[in-house]
Design an enzyme around this catalytic site. Structure first.
Site, short mmCIF file in Angstrom:
data_model
loop_
_atom_site.label_atom_id
_atom_site.label_comp_id
_atom_site.label_asym_id
_atom_site.label_seq_id
_atom_site.Cartn_x
_atom_site.Cartn_y
_atom_site.Cartn_z
N HIS A 1 0.84 -1.22 0.00
CA HIS A 1 0.00 0.00 0.00
C HIS A 1 0.86 1.25 0.00
CE1 HIS A 1 -2.54 -3.02 2.33
NE2 HIS A 1 -2.69 -3.18 1.04
N ARG B 1 -9.50 1.12 -6.84
CA ARG B 1 -9.29 -0.03 -5.94
C ARG B 1 -10.07 0.24 -4.66
NH1 ARG B 1 -3.75 0.33 -8.34
NH2 ARG B 1 -3.15 -1.75 -9.07
N ARG C 1 -13.87 -1.15 -8.86
CA ARG C 1 -13.63 -2.59 -8.70
C ARG C 1 -14.10 -2.99 -7.31
NH1 ARG C 1 -7.56 -4.80 -8.69
NH2 ARG C 1 -7.60 -3.94 -6.59
N GLU D 1 -6.96 -11.68 -14.56
CA GLU D 1 -5.73 -11.68 -13.75
C GLU D 1 -5.19 -13.09 -13.53
OE1 GLU D 1 -6.15 -8.41 -10.49
OE2 GLU D 1 -8.06 -9.47 -10.56
N ASN E 1 -0.42 -7.27 -13.11
CA ASN E 1 0.35 -7.51 -11.88
C ASN E 1 0.10 -8.94 -11.39
OD1 ASN E 1 0.86 -4.81 -12.10
ND2 ASN E 1 -0.55 -4.20 -10.48
N ARG F 1 4.40 -11.95 -6.58
CA ARG F 1 4.70 -10.59 -7.03
C ARG F 1 5.39 -9.74 -5.95
NH1 ARG F 1 -1.41 -8.03 -7.67
NH2 ARG F 1 -0.62 -6.02 -7.04
N CYS G 1 -4.63 -2.70 -17.08
CA CYS G 1 -4.54 -1.80 -15.92
C CYS G 1 -3.44 -2.17 -14.94
CB CYS G 1 -5.88 -1.71 -15.19
SG CYS G 1 -6.39 -3.25 -14.42
C1 PEP Z 1 -3.40 -6.23 -11.34
O1 PEP Z 1 -3.37 -7.32 -10.76
O2 PEP Z 1 -2.73 -5.98 -12.35
C2 PEP Z 1 -4.23 -5.13 -10.81
C3 PEP Z 1 -4.39 -4.01 -11.48
O3 PEP Z 1 -4.78 -5.30 -9.58
P1 PEP Z 1 -3.97 -5.12 -8.20
O4 PEP Z 1 -2.63 -4.54 -8.52
O5 PEP Z 1 -4.80 -4.21 -7.35
O6 PEP Z 1 -3.90 -6.51 -7.68
MG MG Z 2 -4.80 -7.72 -9.21
#
Ligand code: PEP
Ligand code: MG
Length: 586
Positions: A195, A302, A338, A436, A459, A470, A507
């Site tokens: 965060h 988010r 979302r 995702e 991501n 990640r 995104c």
């Molecule tokens: C992603 O997973 O690419 C995404 C945009 O969502 P987050 O980064 O909030 O998991």
């Molecule tokens: Mg994500």
């Protein structure tokens, strides 16, 4: 390690940019003494903070003394009595106050210095004085303890040009750190998608993580350079290094200023192909910055950020107010909300810490929402009610099967029905599905039939496709968005979305990386959604590209076999479009 020699530490770049400033140490260990300068106008306040800590320590000792007397422990009574007397000593009152005034340092640092100086004096004397110093040390721990409990609130009022050093930072601390005076953040822990990282990127504060403080003491250094592009933190830079970085800093600032000029221009390739460029936001106030970048849409809100770091989840009414304010702030531009992405590394308020062995493969996002229907329903009702005030879409995170999307739509229908019963009016809400998880990418054709748009979250797609956590720095060399499997998955999703006539956006973080812009456009992506501050750099990259050249680049990329080959191709192409020193990540 010599405190005045140049020391280069290498960490993980979290937020790009270069910063030069003075270290402000928040916490490196339990016994660490924070050391920083106090603005002149806050000196008296700092002295009062010290006096209060001293008074609290005195109260502690008096209470202990009373207790010892009650228990008739003569030895303790005498020791504590002598401590109380020592606390009247000008050393702990006048001298510390004078030191705060003279050095303009925070109370802990000034106090620590006075104690350390007297240690030298006491230790050169006989055993009686050494014993007295032990007592003084005991008092000093107590005073520092009281100071420490009041010290952390100061992140909002740091001296100008501070560079925060901390073991880790919570998002509330990052939010508290005054943007006008904090030049950069350096932490030992905290991943790219933490965060704190997301907030730092939203604010454009350079941030380097994974810096080991084991063998260094940043309080000993007067000046620090943070290179958020390479992950380098340079303590006590030599005049030559400083000169080099000052030059880089100014070049980068000029480049960014030039980029800001493109805000007013359209996001279209130089052969006139229009690209949707929207923003990823986490907090409502980011919408104001977004408008100053030329009034774009929000491609990803988010929503879980409304409760992260809070004790409890806002109820429907409270959520409605938050979403409504956000939607109204959009002034007619569209926003994709979302639904909560909890689980993984994001904890739900009042929910016990997950005991799942693999929380990222566990009850996360849509899985959590379908299990906790009441929470899901409440959120959907709040979003639907807010939709009356603007252009709102709802998007479901981490869909991995068609049945999840269908079930989520059923809960949405239930929410609509319940609002209709209550006589609440709602707007037209489009439904989106995040891609995702590789399974979702592979069945994109089936998902596309059931929703109004797709959004590729790279991501997570990269993490799940490559089986690489990640947030795990040790594996960061394996976390490669240019892996041919990822590029093929994106191509396939885009193909299916286009085939079914629904829009598809990207995104994840790759959308904000200008090296990827021609590749994504060449693969057929129509829309990119990026953190607000990257809008100018990505718009610039779009405007440097022709759709013909982008398609050709995508073709070449698809013919390559390794992540490295594709990355090199993207780097080489991008280098042709920007000045050397401003290259994205060199
Ligand atoms: C992603 O997973 O690419 C995404 C945009 O969502 P987050 O980064 O909030 O998991
Ligand atoms: Mg994500």
């Amino acid at each position: 390690m010599k405190s005045n020699s140049e020391t280069i530490l290498k960490g993980i770049p979290i937020c790009r940019g270069i910063a030069i400033g003075k270290p402000y140490v928040v916490s490196l260990s339990d016994f660490h003494i924070p050391d920083f300068l106090i603005p002149e106008e806050r000196i008296e306040e700092e002295i009062a903070r010290y006096q209060l800590a001293l008074q609290k320590a005195r109260n502690d000792i008096s209470d202990l003394l009373k207790q010892a007397a009650k228990e008739d422990i003569a030895e303790s009574v005498s020791l504590l009595d002598s401590q109380l007397h020592m606390m009247q000593d000008p050393l702990l009152t006048v001298e510390v106050e004078n030191e705060i005034r003279k050095s303009q340092k925070n109370a802990e640092a000034a106090f620590h210095l006075i104690i350390a100086n007297s240690q030298k004096k006491f230790e050169s004397l006989d055993e009686f004085f050494k014993e007295r110093f032990r007592e003084l040390k005991d008092i000093s721990h107590r005073v520092l303890g009281h100071l420490r409990s009041s010290a952390r609130t100061s992140l909002a009022t740091l001296p100008a040009d501070s560079i925060i050093f901390s073991r880790e930072l919570s998002s509330s601390e990052t939010a508290e750190a005054n943007i006008a005076s904090v030049n950069a953040l350096v932490t030992e822990f905290g991943g790219l998608t933490s965060h704190a990282a997301i907030l730092a990127r939203a604010r454009g504060t350079p941030y380097v993580s994974n810096i080991s403080f084991a063998h260094i003491d940043p309080t000993k250094h007067q000046l620090v350079i943070v290179d958020g592009r390479t992950g380098e933190v340079i303590l006590n830079p030599s005049p030559k290094t400083l000169e080099k970085y000052e030059k880089k800093y100014h070049q980068l600032q000029t480049h960014l200023k030039n980029l800001a000029q493109v805000s007013r221009l359209k996001a279209e390739t130089y052969d006139g192909y229009a690209v949707g460029l929207s923003a990823n936001i986490e907090i409502a106030s980011e919408v104001d910055t977004l408008h100053s970048h030329g009034g774009h849409n929000v491609g990803l809100f988010r929503s879980e950020y409304i409760f992260l770091d809070k004790e409890k989840l806002p109820n429907e009414e409270e959520q409605f107010k938050i979403y409504r304010e956000l939607v109204e702030k959009m002034k007619g531009h569209s926003i994709v909300i979302r639904t909560f992405d909890v689980g993984g590394d994001k904890r739900f308020p009042n929910q016990p810490v997950s005991n799942e062995v693999n929380p990222f493969l566990g009850c996360r996002a849509i899985r959590f929402l379908l299990k906790e229907r009441e929470i899901f329903l409440e959120q959907l009702c709040a979003i639907l009610r807010a939709s009356k005030y603007g252009d709102v879409s709802v998007m479901f995170p981490m869909i991995s099967t068609l049945s999840e999307l269908i079930e989520a739509k059923q809960v949405l229908a239930e929410a609509k029905k319940s609002l209709a019963k209550r006589g609440e009016k709602i707007g037209t809400v489009r439904i989106g599905c995040m891609i995702e998880v590789p399974s979702a990418a592979i069945i994109a054709d089936l998902l596309a039939k059931e929703c109004d748009f797709l959004s590729i979250g790279t991501n997570d797609l990269v993490q799940y496709a490559l089986a690489v956590d990640r947030g795990n720095h040790a594996l960061s060399s394996l976390y490669t968005p240019t892996h041919p499997s990822v590029i093929r998955l994106i191509r396939s999703v885009v193909h299916e979305a286009n085939h079914h006539g629904i829009p598809v956006s990207v995104c994840g973080e790759v959308a904000a990386d200008p090296r990827f812009t021609p590749l994504l456009l060449g693969l057929g992506v129509h829309e990119l959604s990026v953190a607000t501050r990257y809008i100018p750099i990505v718009k610039h990259a779009i405007r440097q590209t022709s759709i013909v050249a982008a398609s050709r680049l995508a073709e070449v990329a698809l013919s390559l076999s390794t992540a490295l080959e594709i990355q090199t191709l993207l780097d080489t192409e991008y280098k042709k479009t920007v000045p050397d020193d401003c290259f994205y990540n060199c």
